[in-house]
Design a protein around this motif. Structure first.
Motif, PDB file in Angstrom:
ATOM      1  N   LEU A  76       0.839  -1.197   0.000  1.00  0.00           N
ATOM      2  CA  LEU A  76       0.000   0.000   0.000  1.00  0.00           C
ATOM      3  C   LEU A  76       0.875   1.248   0.000  1.00  0.00           C
ATOM      4  CD1 LEU A  76      -2.847  -0.980   2.499  1.00  0.00           C
ATOM      5  CD2 LEU A  76      -2.858  -1.091   0.013  1.00  0.00           C
ATOM      6  N   GLU A  77       1.945   1.215   0.792  1.00  0.00           N
ATOM      7  CA  GLU A  77       2.868   2.363   0.832  1.00  0.00           C
ATOM      8  C   GLU A  77       3.527   2.572  -0.530  1.00  0.00           C
ATOM      9  OE1 GLU A  77       5.751   1.915   3.996  1.00  0.00           O
ATOM     10  OE2 GLU A  77       4.140   1.739   5.470  1.00  0.00           O
ATOM     11  N   TYR A  78       3.926   1.453  -1.127  1.00  0.00           N
ATOM     12  CA  TYR A  78       4.591   1.503  -2.424  1.00  0.00           C
ATOM     13  C   TYR A  78       3.686   2.147  -3.474  1.00  0.00           C
ATOM     14  CZ  TYR A  78       7.214  -0.287  -6.461  1.00  0.00           C
ATOM     15  OH  TYR A  78       7.933  -0.388  -7.614  1.00  0.00           O
ATOM     16  N   VAL A  79       2.416   1.689  -3.492  1.00  0.00           N
ATOM     17  CA  VAL A  79       1.454   2.229  -4.462  1.00  0.00           C
ATOM     18  C   VAL A  79       1.190   3.707  -4.181  1.00  0.00           C
ATOM     19  CG1 VAL A  79      -0.938   2.086  -5.260  1.00  0.00           C
ATOM     20  CG2 VAL A  79       0.378  -0.002  -4.922  1.00  0.00           C
ATOM     21  N   ALA A  80       1.017   4.037  -2.896  1.00  0.00           N
ATOM     22  CA  ALA A  80       0.730   5.423  -2.523  1.00  0.00           C
ATOM     23  C   ALA A  80       1.857   6.344  -2.982  1.00  0.00           C
ATOM     24  CB  ALA A  80       0.539   5.526  -1.014  1.00  0.00           C
ATOM     25  N   ARG A  81       3.095   5.881  -2.768  1.00  0.00           N
ATOM     26  CA  ARG A  81       4.240   6.728  -3.113  1.00  0.00           C
ATOM     27  C   ARG A  81       4.295   6.968  -4.619  1.00  0.00           C
ATOM     28  NH1 ARG A  81       7.727   4.019  -0.225  1.00  0.00           N
ATOM     29  NH2 ARG A  81       8.712   2.943  -1.958  1.00  0.00           N
ATOM     30  N   HIS A  82       4.055   5.895  -5.389  1.00  0.00           N
ATOM     31  CA  HIS A  82       4.228   6.035  -6.835  1.00  0.00           C
ATOM     32  C   HIS A  82       3.072   6.759  -7.504  1.00  0.00           C
ATOM     33  CE1 HIS A  82       7.516   3.262  -6.149  1.00  0.00           C
ATOM     34  NE2 HIS A  82       7.980   3.676  -7.316  1.00  0.00           N
ATOM     35  N   LEU A  83       1.873   6.637  -6.926  1.00  0.00           N
ATOM     36  CA  LEU A  83       0.751   7.378  -7.520  1.00  0.00           C
ATOM     37  C   LEU A  83       0.619   8.765  -6.880  1.00  0.00           C
ATOM     38  CD1 LEU A  83      -2.031   4.625  -7.856  1.00  0.00           C
ATOM     39  CD2 LEU A  83      -0.490   5.460  -9.605  1.00  0.00           C
ATOM     40  N   LYS A  84       1.542   9.086  -5.966  1.00  0.00           N
ATOM     41  CA  LYS A  84       1.535  10.374  -5.266  1.00  0.00           C
ATOM     42  C   LYS A  84       0.198  10.633  -4.573  1.00  0.00           C
ATOM     43  CE  LYS A  84       5.130  12.693  -7.865  1.00  0.00           C
ATOM     44  NZ  LYS A  84       5.466  11.709  -8.895  1.00  0.00           N
ATOM     45  N   LEU A  85      -0.267   9.595  -3.895  1.00  0.00           N
ATOM     46  CA  LEU A  85      -1.517   9.707  -3.145  1.00  0.00           C
ATOM     47  C   LEU A  85      -1.198   9.599  -1.661  1.00  0.00           C
ATOM     48  CD1 LEU A  85      -3.815   7.279  -5.157  1.00  0.00           C
ATOM     49  CD2 LEU A  85      -4.290   9.685  -4.760  1.00  0.00           C
ATOM     50  N   PRO A  86      -1.992  10.265  -0.810  1.00  0.00           N
ATOM     51  CA  PRO A  86      -1.780  10.050   0.624  1.00  0.00           C
ATOM     52  C   PRO A  86      -2.069   8.593   0.990  1.00  0.00           C
ATOM     53  CG  PRO A  86      -3.707  11.429   0.215  1.00  0.00           C
ATOM     54  CD  PRO A  86      -3.034  11.229  -1.096  1.00  0.00           C
ATOM     55  N   LEU A  87      -1.299   8.053   1.892  1.00  0.00           N
ATOM     56  CA  LEU A  87      -1.478   6.653   2.280  1.00  0.00           C
ATOM     57  C   LEU A  87      -2.881   6.422   2.819  1.00  0.00           C
ATOM     58  CD1 LEU A  87      -0.249   3.875   2.624  1.00  0.00           C
ATOM     59  CD2 LEU A  87       0.705   4.596   4.803  1.00  0.00           C
ATOM     60  N   SER A  88      -3.431   7.461   3.485  1.00  0.00           N
ATOM     61  CA  SER A  88      -4.772   7.311   4.049  1.00  0.00           C
ATOM     62  C   SER A  88      -5.789   7.017   2.953  1.00  0.00           C
ATOM     63  CB  SER A  88      -5.165   8.596   4.786  1.00  0.00           C
ATOM     64  OG  SER A  88      -5.132   9.686   3.899  1.00  0.00           O
ATOM     65  N   ARG A  89      -5.603   7.647   1.807  1.00  0.00           N
ATOM     66  CA  ARG A  89      -6.522   7.451   0.697  1.00  0.00           C
ATOM     67  C   ARG A  89      -6.419   6.018   0.165  1.00  0.00           C
ATOM     68  NH1 ARG A  89      -7.576  10.733  -3.974  1.00  0.00           N
ATOM     69  NH2 ARG A  89      -8.588   9.306  -5.412  1.00  0.00           N
ATOM     70  N   VAL A  90      -5.193   5.523   0.019  1.00  0.00           N
ATOM     71  CA  VAL A  90      -4.977   4.169  -0.488  1.00  0.00           C
ATOM     72  C   VAL A  90      -5.536   3.152   0.513  1.00  0.00           C
ATOM     73  CG1 VAL A  90      -3.235   2.480  -1.177  1.00  0.00           C
ATOM     74  CG2 VAL A  90      -2.941   4.877  -1.777  1.00  0.00           C
ATOM     75  N   TYR A  91      -5.254   3.395   1.781  1.00  0.00           N
ATOM     76  CA  TYR A  91      -5.748   2.492   2.821  1.00  0.00           C
ATOM     77  C   TYR A  91      -7.277   2.527   2.851  1.00  0.00           C
ATOM     78  CZ  TYR A  91      -6.338   0.294   7.370  1.00  0.00           C
ATOM     79  OH  TYR A  91      -6.723  -0.553   8.380  1.00  0.00           O
ATOM     80  N   GLY A  92      -7.825   3.737   2.696  1.00  0.00           N
ATOM     81  CA  GLY A  92      -9.277   3.893   2.693  1.00  0.00           C
ATOM     82  C   GLY A  92      -9.926   3.091   1.587  1.00  0.00           C
ATOM     83  N   VAL A  93      -9.350   3.158   0.397  1.00  0.00           N
ATOM     84  CA  VAL A  93      -9.906   2.422  -0.737  1.00  0.00           C
ATOM     85  C   VAL A  93      -9.736   0.915  -0.519  1.00  0.00           C
ATOM     86  CG1 VAL A  93      -9.567   1.933  -3.190  1.00  0.00           C
ATOM     87  CG2 VAL A  93      -9.684   4.294  -2.402  1.00  0.00           C
ATOM     88  N   ALA A  94      -8.555   0.521  -0.049  1.00  0.00           N
ATOM     89  CA  ALA A  94      -8.286  -0.909   0.132  1.00  0.00           C
ATOM     90  C   ALA A  94      -9.223  -1.528   1.170  1.00  0.00           C
ATOM     91  CB  ALA A  94      -6.828  -1.119   0.554  1.00  0.00           C
ATOM     92  N   THR A  95      -9.625  -0.747   2.157  1.00  0.00           N
ATOM     93  CA  THR A  95     -10.511  -1.309   3.176  1.00  0.00           C
ATOM     94  C   THR A  95     -11.981  -1.155   2.806  1.00  0.00           C
ATOM     95  OG1 THR A  95     -10.257   0.778   4.361  1.00  0.00           O
ATOM     96  CG2 THR A  95      -8.965  -1.091   5.161  1.00  0.00           C
ATOM     97  N   PHE A  96     -12.288  -0.235   1.890  1.00  0.00           N
ATOM     98  CA  PHE A  96     -13.689  -0.006   1.518  1.00  0.00           C
ATOM     99  C   PHE A  96     -14.243  -1.155   0.700  1.00  0.00           C
ATOM    100  CE2 PHE A  96     -16.950   1.571  -1.389  1.00  0.00           C
ATOM    101  CZ  PHE A  96     -17.818   2.198  -0.511  1.00  0.00           C
ATOM    102  N   TYR A  97     -13.439  -1.649  -0.247  1.00  0.00           N
ATOM    103  CA  TYR A  97     -13.920  -2.665  -1.176  1.00  0.00           C
ATOM    104  C   TYR A  97     -13.678  -4.066  -0.613  1.00  0.00           C
ATOM    105  CZ  TYR A  97     -14.369   1.177  -4.440  1.00  0.00           C
ATOM    106  OH  TYR A  97     -14.738   2.353  -5.033  1.00  0.00           O
TER     107      TYR A  97
END
Lengths: 173, 369
Positions: free
Chosen positions: A61-82
């Protein structure tokens, strides 16, 4: 940013040490590149990451967040939503019980209860030996052959409790 | 590609087709009952019997009687009679081929004229169960993409919207919002960038009409989306499909690729100045993403939290642009409306509904599918 630089080197080091991890990260890289690192491709990227790794570990999740320049909270939020994204590793085999209306009427609930009792785990859990994961699905669209179960991706229908238990037990060493 | 090319391709495909077509359902329902095994054995039986020059086995989309699957139908060019087999197993599927030459079959025969079938008026599913959804040639052979040609060359965008209004079609996702009105709203919105979204995130238990359409006739939906794009002034479409429908996704991907190769999607469609590209977005198991604002959030890569309306997607949708969002089945009706004209659509619904199909059509009226 020293913190990011440190994680970067850490990732680089661990990928150097383990070529298998590197290959799987490459799958994510290719997907991100194909989507031009667009932030709206996040769900696509997470799909690919889960396909490659089996589940989404925090480092991914950190890796994806860093490369898409997204806050980790957003990536974590999406990963837990679905529901399809899992943050925990799943077992060697998966057994999915369809709990759609048609299957439920045809006794899927009882099959699921029996499976839980027999394996000693609840829905969404994996046996301690890491062999079998048990999941329940909303309608998988095979109502014609209710009750339907999915064993490692293959749909089987018109099952009863005995047959299901036999199939699952065949997985246990 | 122009109209002549389309006709040539259709004629070539009709020539290629063998006089006896053994149709084997390969949709999810029948696949779960091992129809792929049936199809394999049909193929090998044809080869073994040396019948390859006049018989072909074809994997088709849903025939509509999933509870008795796998289904196999034999269509012959010499006779209009159809032979239907139900609950075929891979073991006795070879006997279907033997029966073509006067042999006997051990398979269970069904009645293709059963009221279940004969009372259906097929509009959306006209080709489903009759053509191979993985080959664009078969779709073109039954008149595919001619409605798109008609819309692009013989109608103005306003005409297309007018036909939708005349037909009385209402949103087939369940909401029943008048489609013509929705299209007119999006068409009237200012702005250069608009989007068309096809909502394939069907999630109600036991409901899989969207899956059935996408698996059986993916080009029908693509053509409908392109016409919708032309009518409202959009040049980019998204199809949002549940991740639980892997077969529908695979067939759509194939269909998009085939249509792109023949310039039926992409830039300058059929030699006209109209561009339209389609991307697939795959859901990730969230029921709420079937709600339009939630779905738009999901396409943008966010959590699928619905947001209060107004503004409606027609005003401010995907990335803040005017967005037309329709259900799969609604978009699958578009080609028929363009082809027949809005007034030519059959009406099975109660008279006051004035729609080609009503969500609450009484059991006694014929079923439109």
């Amino acid at each position: 940013m020293p913190a990011t630089a440190a994680t970067d080197t850490a990732t680089a080091k661990s990928t150097d040490a383990n070529p298998k991890v590197d290959k799987r990260l490459k799958v994510i890289d290719v997907t991100m590149k194909r989507n031009h690192y667009r932030q709206d491709a996040l769900i696509e990227v997470l799909h690919k990451a889960q396909e490659a790794f089996g589940y989404l570990e925090p480092e991914i999740l950190e890796y994806v967040a860093r490369h898409l320049k997204l806050p980790l909270s957003r990536v974590y939020g999406v990963a837990t939503f679905y529901h399809l994204f899992s943050l925990k590793p799943s077992g060697e085999h998966t057994c999915v019980v369809c709990m759609g209306t048609a299957c439920y009427v045809k006794g899927a609930g009882k099959i699921l209860d029996q499976l839980q009792a027999e394996l000693g785990i609840a829905v969404g859990e994996t046996t301690p030996d890491g062999q079998i994961s048990l999941a329940a699905a909303r309608c998988i669209g095979a109502c014609g052959i209710a009750p339907a179960l999915v064993f490692d991706g293959a749909v089987a229908g018109k099952l009863d409790t005995e047959e299901t238990l036999a199939r699952v037990k065949a997985w246990q060493p | 590609m122009d109209l002549q090319d389309l006709h040539d391709m259709a004629a070539a495909e009709r020539d290629r087709q063998k006089p006896i077509r053994v149709l084997c359902c390969t949709s999810t329902g029948c696949q779960a009952a091992n129809s792929l095994g049936v199809k394999r054995n049909l193929d090998s039986a044809i080869k073994r019997g040396g019948l390859s020059d006049r018989v072909e086995a074809i994997g088709v989309g849903c025939m509509g009687f999933c509870g008795r699957g796998p289904l196999v139908e034999v269509h012959s060019a010499d006779t209009t009679e159809i032979t239907l087999y139900e609950e075929v197993t891979p073991e006795d599927s070879a006997s279907i081929i033997e029966a073509l030459d006067g042999g006997s079959t051990t398979c269970l025969k069904g009645d293709p004229n059963h009221p279940f079938f004969s009372r259906q008026v097929r509009i959306v599913r006209e080709n489903s169960g009759l053509i191979n959804p993985e080959r664009i040639e078969e779709y073109i052979a039954v008149g595919g993409y001619e409605a798109l040609y008609k819309a692009l060359y013989e109608m103005s965008p306003e005409d297309v919207v007018q036909e939708m209004t005349t037909s009385g079609i209402r949103g087939r996702g369940g909401g029943g919002y008048p489609t013509g009105l929705k299209w007119a709203t999006v068409a009237k919105m200012p702005g250069d960038q608009k989007y068309v979204i096809c909502n394939g995130d069907e999630g109600d238990p036991g409901a899989f009409m969207d899956r059935s359409v996408l698996e059986s006739d993916p080009h029908l939906v693509l053509e409908g989306m392109a016409i919708a794009g032309y009518a409202v002034g959009a040049n980019h479409g998204y199809i949002y499909v549940r991740a639980e429908y892997p077969l529908a996704i695979a067939r759509l991907q194939k269909a998009i690729q085939q249509a792109k190769q023949r310039s039926l999607l992409g830039s300058q469609i059929l030699g006209s100045p109209f561009d339209f590209k389609v991307d697939i977005r795959i859901g990730a198991g969230a029921f709420v993403c079937g709600e339009e604002t939630g779905l738009i959030q999901s396409i943008e890569g966010r959590r699928g939290n619905p947001i209060p309306r107004p503004p409606y997607p027609a005003q401010k949708g995907l990335w803040g642009c005017p967005t037309l969002i329709n259900n799969v089945e609604t978009l699958a009706n578009i080609t028929a409306i363009v082809r027949r004209g809005g007034a030519g659509m059959p009406r099975s619904a109660p008279r006051r509904a004035k729609a080609p199909k009503s969500s609450r059509s009484p059991a006694r009226s014929a079923t439109t599918v």
